[in-house]
Design a protein around this motif. Structure first.
Motif, PDB file in Angstrom:
ATOM      1  N   VAL A  85      32.090  23.254  16.118  1.00  0.00           N
ATOM      2  CA  VAL A  85      32.931  22.686  17.171  1.00  0.00           C
ATOM      3  C   VAL A  85      33.968  21.723  16.605  1.00  0.00           C
ATOM      4  N   GLU A  86      33.582  20.870  15.670  1.00  0.00           N
ATOM      5  CA  GLU A  86      34.513  19.894  15.106  1.00  0.00           C
ATOM      6  C   GLU A  86      35.682  20.581  14.421  1.00  0.00           C
ATOM      7  N   TYR A 115      30.332  25.501  25.668  1.00  0.00           N
ATOM      8  CA  TYR A 115      29.362  25.538  24.570  1.00  0.00           C
ATOM      9  C   TYR A 115      28.616  24.214  24.435  1.00  0.00           C
ATOM     10  N   GLY A 116      29.328  23.095  24.646  1.00  0.00           N
ATOM     11  CA  GLY A 116      28.750  21.790  24.366  1.00  0.00           C
ATOM     12  C   GLY A 116      28.875  21.465  22.893  1.00  0.00           C
ATOM     13  N   THR A 117      28.187  20.428  22.457  1.00  0.00           N
ATOM     14  CA  THR A 117      28.262  20.013  21.053  1.00  0.00           C
ATOM     15  C   THR A 117      27.341  20.839  20.169  1.00  0.00           C
ATOM     16  N   GLY A 144      25.647  23.616  26.323  1.00  0.00           N
ATOM     17  CA  GLY A 144      26.519  23.697  27.485  1.00  0.00           C
ATOM     18  C   GLY A 144      26.085  24.755  28.476  1.00  0.00           C
ATOM     19  N   PRO A 145      26.824  24.888  29.598  1.00  0.00           N
ATOM     20  CA  PRO A 145      26.428  25.815  30.665  1.00  0.00           C
ATOM     21  C   PRO A 145      26.545  27.294  30.293  1.00  0.00           C
ATOM     22  N   ASN A 146      27.433  27.638  29.336  1.00  0.00           N
ATOM     23  CA  ASN A 146      27.601  29.048  28.958  1.00  0.00           C
ATOM     24  C   ASN A 146      28.018  29.133  27.483  1.00  0.00           C
ATOM     25  N   PRO A 147      27.108  28.811  26.581  1.00  0.00           N
ATOM     26  CA  PRO A 147      27.487  28.727  25.149  1.00  0.00           C
ATOM     27  C   PRO A 147      27.880  30.054  24.527  1.00  0.00           C
ATOM     28  N   ASP A 148      27.462  31.184  25.118  1.00  0.00           N
ATOM     29  CA  ASP A 148      27.790  32.489  24.516  1.00  0.00           C
ATOM     30  C   ASP A 148      29.281  32.795  24.568  1.00  0.00           C
ATOM     31  N   PHE A 165      42.956  28.414  25.668  1.00  0.00           N
ATOM     32  CA  PHE A 165      41.680  28.344  26.376  1.00  0.00           C
ATOM     33  C   PHE A 165      40.524  27.847  25.516  1.00  0.00           C
ATOM     34  N   TYR A 166      40.790  27.397  24.298  1.00  0.00           N
ATOM     35  CA  TYR A 166      39.676  27.023  23.421  1.00  0.00           C
ATOM     36  C   TYR A 166      38.926  25.796  23.928  1.00  0.00           C
ATOM     37  N   LEU A 167      39.613  24.878  24.620  1.00  0.00           N
ATOM     38  CA  LEU A 167      38.929  23.696  25.148  1.00  0.00           C
ATOM     39  C   LEU A 167      37.902  24.084  26.214  1.00  0.00           C
TER      40      LEU A 167
END
Length: 299
Positions: free
Chosen positions: A243-244, A213-215, A219-223, A205-207
């Motif tokens: 993220v990278e 989170y976004g970069t 993103g819509p739910n970064p927490d 589920f990490y993707l």
């Protein structure tokens, strides 16, 4: 006249009162992905609980009770045994829940007696079924965040879970109307999410976490990613998810224990008082009727 008065005094205590109410409190210990007493030497990491129970005698040695508790459980990587390899995850949780249960007790000595002839010491075992709320939280930005709505492992779990209390207890008679109680109670459950952790790693589920989170946390739910991956090796210098590096790892970042079909549970040790609800309790104990004050018996 004296004999008649004495007979009256003794007769006052010849009641068989099946109902009682108890109040207790003590320590609570959680068992799960963030704590293992049996496999590692992690000491005791206790929290607390408070309990109210209503009991009724239903047989010579049998009693039934309705049990209500408010309790806290918690766990974290930092206090764990280093051999458990939990510390790099940097995970933790705290939960404050309510529990209600119906329990049957079997006593070593008879309990269907006049209160004045009740045994001074009695042991008992018990088992039952109940339900508990399930509300794990974690600290983020100095605030406790509800974890269940975030579904950090993409696996929704229930707000309420079944519990199966089992344990042993002991009672010591303090007086006609009251016992001192000691009890150990382990709750088996049907969930692996009392601590919000079940999956061994985040590979499945990490993707989705990265997408939310976004970069740069836009993103819509970064927490979700901030709370799911806290390993310092996958954080930037300012404490944000890297993220990278997470993408390069392929989601092999450890989260749970890796044990299959392992359910969480919690244990409590309580000390309390049980009060037998006799009709004459107000006159003869609470207010102590002055007519019989010199003849009052505590046992």
């Amino acid at each position: 006249m004296g004999g008649h008065t004495s007979a009256q005094s003794l007769y006052r205590y010849r009641f068989e009162e099946p109902w009682s109410i108890s109040f207790s409190g003590g320590a609570t210990q959680y068992f799960g992905e963030l704590y293992s007493l049996w496999k590692y030497h992690e000491g005791i990491q206790p929290d607390w609980n408070g309990n109210i129970a209503i009991r009724r005698t239903i047989g010579t040695r049998l009693r039934a009770r309705a049990d209500f508790s408010y309790y806290q459980i918690s766990g974290g990587d930092l206090p764990s045994d280093r051999r458990a390899n939990r510390i790099p995850r940097n995970l933790h949780f705290r939960a404050r829940n309510v529990e209600a249960a119906l329990i049957g007790e079997y006593h070593w000595k008879p309990v269907k007696l006049y209160n004045i002839t009740r045994n001074f010491f009695n042991l008992y075992a018990f088992a039952g079924v109940g339900v508990s709320s399930n509300n794990p939280k974690a600290m983020l930005r100095n605030e406790w965040i509800d974890l269940r709505p975030l579904q950090l492992e993409n696996n929704p779990y229930n707000k309420y879970v079944m519990v199966f209390p089992t344990g042993i207890g002991a009672k010591y008679k303090l007086n006609v109307y009251m016992d001192l109680t000691l009890e150990m109670n382990y709750r088996w459950t049907l969930t692996d999410y009392l601590d919000d952790i079940s999956a061994y790693n985040v590979s499945e589920f990490y993707l989705d976490l990265v997408r939310d989170y976004g970069t740069f946390g836009e993103g819509p739910n970064p927490d979700r990613l901030r709370l799911a991956i806290r390993n310092p090796n996958f954080l930037t210098s300012d404490g944000e998810p890297d993220v990278e590096r997470i993408l390069q790892n392929g989601g092999r970042i450890r989260r749970g224990s890796g044990l299959d079909e392992r359910f969480d549970g919690y244990l409590s040790f309580n000390v309390g008082l049980e009060i037998y609800l006799s009709p004459d309790i107000w006159d003869n104990w609470i207010f102590r009727n002055r007519l019989y004050e010199k003849r009052f018996r505590f046992w």
